[in-house]
Design a protein around this motif. Structure first.
Motif, PDB file in Angstrom:
ATOM      1  N   VAL A 189       0.842  -1.210   0.000  1.00  0.00           N
ATOM      2  CA  VAL A 189       0.000   0.000   0.000  1.00  0.00           C
ATOM      3  C   VAL A 189       0.869   1.249   0.000  1.00  0.00           C
ATOM      4  N   LEU A 190       1.895   1.263   0.833  1.00  0.00           N
ATOM      5  CA  LEU A 190       2.781   2.424   0.883  1.00  0.00           C
ATOM      6  C   LEU A 190       3.456   2.665  -0.460  1.00  0.00           C
ATOM      7  N   ASN A 191       3.761   1.563  -1.166  1.00  0.00           N
ATOM      8  CA  ASN A 191       4.431   1.671  -2.470  1.00  0.00           C
ATOM      9  C   ASN A 191       3.452   1.806  -3.632  1.00  0.00           C
ATOM     10  N   ARG A 192       2.164   1.964  -3.312  1.00  0.00           N
ATOM     11  CA  ARG A 192       1.099   2.163  -4.313  1.00  0.00           C
ATOM     12  C   ARG A 192       0.909   0.955  -5.228  1.00  0.00           C
ATOM     13  N   GLN A 193       1.289  -0.226  -4.774  1.00  0.00           N
ATOM     14  CA  GLN A 193       1.034  -1.436  -5.555  1.00  0.00           C
ATOM     15  C   GLN A 193      -0.415  -1.889  -5.382  1.00  0.00           C
ATOM     16  N   TYR A 194      -0.975  -1.601  -4.214  1.00  0.00           N
ATOM     17  CA  TYR A 194      -2.399  -1.814  -3.941  1.00  0.00           C
ATOM     18  C   TYR A 194      -2.927  -0.556  -3.261  1.00  0.00           C
ATOM     19  N   ASP A 195      -4.236  -0.344  -3.404  1.00  0.00           N
ATOM     20  CA  ASP A 195      -4.836   0.824  -2.768  1.00  0.00           C
ATOM     21  C   ASP A 195      -5.166   0.568  -1.294  1.00  0.00           C
ATOM     22  N   ALA A 196      -5.411  -0.701  -0.943  1.00  0.00           N
ATOM     23  CA  ALA A 196      -5.751  -1.031   0.438  1.00  0.00           C
ATOM     24  C   ALA A 196      -5.275  -2.438   0.756  1.00  0.00           C
ATOM     25  N   CYS A 197      -5.085  -2.695   2.054  1.00  0.00           N
ATOM     26  CA  CYS A 197      -4.762  -4.041   2.520  1.00  0.00           C
ATOM     27  C   CYS A 197      -5.520  -4.287   3.815  1.00  0.00           C
ATOM     28  N   VAL A 198      -5.634  -5.546   4.191  1.00  0.00           N
ATOM     29  CA  VAL A 198      -6.246  -5.894   5.475  1.00  0.00           C
ATOM     30  C   VAL A 198      -5.179  -6.551   6.351  1.00  0.00           C
ATOM     31  N   VAL A 199      -5.136  -6.137   7.620  1.00  0.00           N
ATOM     32  CA  VAL A 199      -4.088  -6.598   8.532  1.00  0.00           C
ATOM     33  C   VAL A 199      -4.681  -6.850   9.916  1.00  0.00           C
ATOM     34  N   TRP A 200      -3.854  -7.417  10.791  1.00  0.00           N
ATOM     35  CA  TRP A 200      -4.305  -7.650  12.171  1.00  0.00           C
ATOM     36  C   TRP A 200      -3.751  -6.582  13.096  1.00  0.00           C
ATOM     37  N   THR A 201      -4.575  -6.221  14.079  1.00  0.00           N
ATOM     38  CA  THR A 201      -4.175  -5.251  15.096  1.00  0.00           C
ATOM     39  C   THR A 201      -5.048  -5.461  16.328  1.00  0.00           C
ATOM     40  N   SER A 202      -4.544  -5.054  17.477  1.00  0.00           N
ATOM     41  CA  SER A 202      -5.354  -5.141  18.687  1.00  0.00           C
ATOM     42  C   SER A 202      -6.525  -4.171  18.623  1.00  0.00           C
ATOM     43  N   GLY A 203      -6.336  -3.047  17.924  1.00  0.00           N
ATOM     44  CA  GLY A 203      -7.366  -2.021  17.885  1.00  0.00           C
ATOM     45  C   GLY A 203      -7.495  -1.260  19.194  1.00  0.00           C
ATOM     46  N   LEU A 204      -6.584  -1.538  20.120  1.00  0.00           N
ATOM     47  CA  LEU A 204      -6.613  -0.879  21.427  1.00  0.00           C
ATOM     48  C   LEU A 204      -5.501   0.151  21.518  1.00  0.00           C
ATOM     49  N   GLY A 205      -5.688   1.134  22.379  1.00  0.00           N
ATOM     50  CA  GLY A 205      -4.627   2.104  22.613  1.00  0.00           C
ATOM     51  C   GLY A 205      -4.570   3.189  21.558  1.00  0.00           C
TER      52      GLY A 205
END
Length: 308
Positions: A189-205
């Protein structure tokens, strides 16, 4: 012999078999083999687990070997073939392996900062993309992580299909693919190869630091990501954290020794625990198969749909 001496002999006869049982696995197992899921470059993965490997080897008293896999399937196949003894699975990979061979059992599950055992999937875009929601994603490209990742594929794909979104290339998204890992997806995504990605995160903090735990936090800590450069445009419902898992056929004494090691790790060696778990959590709690029954059912349904 007096009464005290008789009692001592009785106690010794009761304790000795238990001690022997606790150690008899060392005559059966010559090494302990840990598989590492894909999703991060191999050098960083091995570095994160270096101190963990050495400490576990010292505690078990047998060689501990680390095997990084190119993807999730490599570790799943390793368990089915009896070539791996332990790993930290994603919940989807655990469910898939259990369905494949019924040869694995959960040992402990990571706790988040608030003591819960859940995390979320998140969809990430570049901040300068102008994309604010899944509705805005129409006509853009999406990178899933790995077919055996819960947050990187199973949960978001089920959610998107439930919204009536066809994941076929060109239907809603211009292109849908797999990045090969959570970290790789963010980089794409940062390199503009894809517009979005899905990842894991705690979503906390604090979102500005990549939350408390997960791939975003790990990349921020490594200097690979500035959260000011990305936006999180979608968050899933709660997903149970993936369990540390062992091969069911291992001796009971070894499984117990590993469980005790893991439960003690965040207490006695928090720096190693933080490295392994990619951020700051609250530790581990013992895991049961019941925690993953919904994930197993979801994987079973997915397989049935894919066979049609």
């Amino acid at each position: 012999m007096d009464r005290r001496g008789i009692i001592s002999l009785i106690l010794a006869s009761m304790i000795a078999p238990e001690l022997a049982f606790a150690q008899d696995w060392k005559a059966q197992v010559t090494e302990f083999r840990i598989g590492l899921l894909g999703g991060e470059n191999t050098q960083d993965r091995l570095k994160r687990y270096d101190a963990f490997q050495k400490l576990l080897q010292e505690k078990l008293g047998i060689p501990v070997k680390i095997f990084p896999a190119a993807d999730y399937a490599g570790v799943m196949q390793g368990f089915a073939a009896g070539q791996l003894d332990a790993t930290e699975f994603s919940p989807s990979a655990f469910a898939g392996t259990w369905l494949d061979c019924h040869c694995v059992e959960p040992v402990v599950v990571p706790q988040e900062k608030d003591g819960s055992i859940f995390y979320i999937a998140a969809m990430v875009v570049r901040k300068d993309s102008g994309i604010k929601s899944i509705d805005d994603m129409k006509g853009h490209s999406l990178a899933f992580t790995d077919p055996n990742s819960a947050s990187g594929y199973l949960v978001p794909s089920v959610t998107l299909r439930a919204k009536g979104i066809d994941l076929t290339d060109g239907k809603y998204f211009t292109r849908v693919g797999f990045s090969g890992g959570h970290e790789q997806g963010v980089v794409a995504v940062l390199n503009r190869q894809y517009d979005a990605c899905v990842v894991w995160t705690s979503g906390l903090g604090d979102q500005s630091t990549g939350f408390t735990r997960g791939v975003l936090r790990s990349m921020v800590d490594k200097g690979m990501l500035k959260m000011d450069d990305v936006n999180v445009i979608w968050r899933s419902d709660k997903v149970p954290n993936g369990p540390w898992t062992v091969r069911s056929a291992l001796p009971a004494g070894l499984k117990q020794a590993f469980r005790e090691f893991m439960l003690d790790l965040p207490v006695s060696h928090k720096d190693i625990y933080d490295q392994v778990e990619q951020g700051t959590g609250a530790g581990y709690q013992e895991a049961t198969l019941d925690v993953y029954k919904d994930m197993i059912a979801l994987r079973e349904t997915e397989r049935r749909v894919n066979r049609q």
